[in-house]
Design an enzyme around this catalytic site. Structure first.
Site, short mmCIF file in Angstrom:
data_model
loop_
_atom_site.label_atom_id
_atom_site.label_comp_id
_atom_site.label_asym_id
_atom_site.label_seq_id
_atom_site.Cartn_x
_atom_site.Cartn_y
_atom_site.Cartn_z
N GLY A 76 117.30 2.74 -99.79
CA GLY A 76 117.35 1.57 -100.65
C GLY A 76 118.14 1.82 -101.93
O GLY A 76 119.14 2.55 -101.93
N SER A 77 117.65 1.25 -103.01
CA SER A 77 118.42 1.26 -104.26
C SER A 77 118.54 2.61 -104.93
O SER A 77 119.32 2.76 -105.88
CB SER A 77 117.83 0.24 -105.24
N THR A 78 117.76 3.62 -104.49
CA THR A 78 117.96 4.95 -105.07
C THR A 78 119.37 5.46 -104.76
O THR A 78 119.91 6.28 -105.50
CB THR A 78 116.92 5.95 -104.54
N PHE A 79 119.97 4.96 -103.66
CA PHE A 79 121.32 5.40 -103.29
C PHE A 79 122.37 4.87 -104.26
O PHE A 79 123.51 5.36 -104.28
CB PHE A 79 121.65 4.95 -101.86
N LYS A 80 122.02 3.90 -105.07
CA LYS A 80 122.96 3.36 -106.05
C LYS A 80 123.44 4.43 -107.03
O LYS A 80 124.54 4.33 -107.59
CB LYS A 80 122.33 2.20 -106.80
#
Length: 482
Positions: free
Chosen positions: A212-216
């Site tokens: 999810g958004s941790t990959f941002k």
């Protein structure tokens, strides 16, 4: 001599010769394979004829050996077995050993040639077993295990300055002691494997899921290193809402009122703006995003800590819309908690990633070092010190004023990134809650990643901040303030 008798004699000699050849082949070529066969009970009898060496946590053994009444004279025992199962694995009289018990089986059972003295070699005696000294911090391990509680999930804590893994937690866990005795292991094995929650799976190292958004953070690092944007405070080119290229699929943001249109990287991380990072991934292109992901450790098929972790994946051969989805940690992007802890560790350490490891040393029975794992740590410069400093600052904003406020620690500098990853067709199943972070207090530092796969929270309450951040906070607090 009668021709018939002569032929019979020759045939008999050929049979004898064939038997000799076969006996020689079995003795010299197949002998080792037969001796090493797991079904050969003599191996188990030899292995468990004496106490095993131990796995050490903070100077204390978390394993032991107990005398039995059968031909397998000793069996493995565990102290706080469920707490440390994701580290130790199990050594069983009935099944092949796992985790550190498996990696260092020869050291722990005394058959490693490095353990042999001259007298052992002369007398062909098995050496006294060695010990495995881990990097695990019991306070960090206990904090993570208690904070995860009855949730299905995992957490990893790493010291960014050394690469030492301070905690590896996977829940639900299991008691390795139930698998050690050959007489009772079978029923325990069936029960554990029939459990739908899969307690034998090490979720921290061996279950990659969409991050999810941790990959941002990875996408932001790629954009800064590539020069697409020169600062986390530079205005980006990001329409809101964003339509994925070549499709009619509109990518909305969780918070419709968030200031995500043309938001800076700092603001986009603070509010977790999907439009910004999906478009950023498309602007960079999949090759540049993949190159940055691989610097952090993605797509590494040989990630040994020393247990072999499953590879976290950034995919290939995507169209632009799919590349956009990878920018928010979806499509076919997967990561383990270990991998996302590595991302935060590199950012916290000025862009340098030290190879993560959960064993410090391997010693003989007298304490002499056979292998210094700490001394073999390698370093990779993932991003520049300037990029790391900027990302640290943006991650601090996430915790201080953004989506990660539940990770705040009084007296410590904390940075983090939340993530809520879609799960199931059309996001039909409960999402995965993620949090990756770092904390610094004085001369102490730690990076932590947490994934909550399932909990008893209502679907509307599932979030990285609500479920995962408190676990990370507990582990970070134990590491930097303990």
């Amino acid at each position: 001599m009668n021709r018939t008798i002569r032929r019979t004699a020759v045939f008999a000699l050929l049979l004898v010769f064939a038997l000799l050849v076969r006996a020689t082949w079995v003795q010299f070529y197949e002998g080792k394979a037969l001796a090493d066969d797991q079904l050969n009970r003599r191996n188990a009898i030899e292995t468990y004829s004496a106490p095993l060496g131990n796995i050490i946590v903070a100077g204390k053994s978390v394993t032991g050996s107990a005398r039995t009444g059968g031909d397998l004279r000793y069996k493995r025992t565990y102290t706080d077995g469920e707490l440390y199962a994701a580290v130790t694995g199990y050594a069983s009289q009935a099944y092949a050993p796992t985790q550190l018990e498996g990696i260092y089986a020869d050291v722990l059972n005394g058959t490693d040639t490095r353990l042999k003295t001259v007298m052992d070699t002369v007398t062909d005696t098995r050496a006294d077993p060695g010990n495995v000294i881990t990097t695990i911090d019991p306070a960090v391990q206990k904090a993570g295990y208690a904070a995860l509680g009855d949730k299905k999930g995992a957490a990893v804590a790493i010291d960014p300055k050394t690469g030492r893994i301070l905690g590896v937690v996977s829940t639900p866990s299991y008691d390795p002691s139930t698998l050690t005795d050959a007489n009772t292991a079978g029923s325990a094995w069936k029960t554990l494997n029939a459990d739908a929650d899969k307690p034998l799976v090490n979720r921290a190292l061996r279950q990659p899921l969409p991050p999810g958004s941790t990959f941002k953070l990875v996408v932001a690092a790629a954009a800064l290193e590539d020069g697409l944007y020169d600062s986390v405070d530079a205005r980006t080119d990001s329409e809101n809402p964003y339509t994925l290229p070549g499709t009619r699929q509109v990518l909305a943001n969780e918070n419709a009122s968030a200031p995500c249109e043309n938001a800076s990287i700092r603001v986009a991380l603070q509010y977790s703006c999907n439009n910004v990072f999906a478009h950023m991934a498309v602007q960079l292109g999949q090759d540049k995003v993949r190159a940055m992901a691989e610097k952090f450790g993605f797509n590494n098929q040989a990630q040994d800590v020393p247990v072999r972790a499953y590879a976290s994946v950034y995919p290939k051969d995507m169209d632009r819309a799919q590349t956009g989805l990878t920018g928010i940690g979806q499509f076919d992007v997967t990561a383990t908690p270990l991998q996302m802890a590595m991302v935060s560790a590199a950012i916290a350490n000025g862009g340098k990633l030290l190879s993560p490891h959960m064993v410090a040393q391997v010693t003989d029975s007298g304490g002499d070092v056979l292998e210094d794992v700490d001394g073999k740590t390698s370093t990779t410069q993932v991003v520049s010190a300037r990029t790391a400093e900027q990302l640290q600052s943006a991650m601090q904003t996430v915790v201080e004023d953004g989506t990660g406020t539940n990770a705040r620690i009084s007296g410590a500098t904390v940075g983090g990134k939340t993530g809520t990853a879609q799960h199931g067709e059309n996001n039909s199943k409960t999402p995965y809650a993620w949090f990756t972070s770092y904390a610094k207090a004085g001369d102490k530092e730690v990076a932590v990643a947490v994934m909550v796969e399932q909990s008893d929270a209502a679907r509307s309450e599932v979030s990285g901040n609500g479920l995962a951040a408190p676990v990370a906070k507990a582990m970070m607090e134990a590491a930097v303030k303990g």
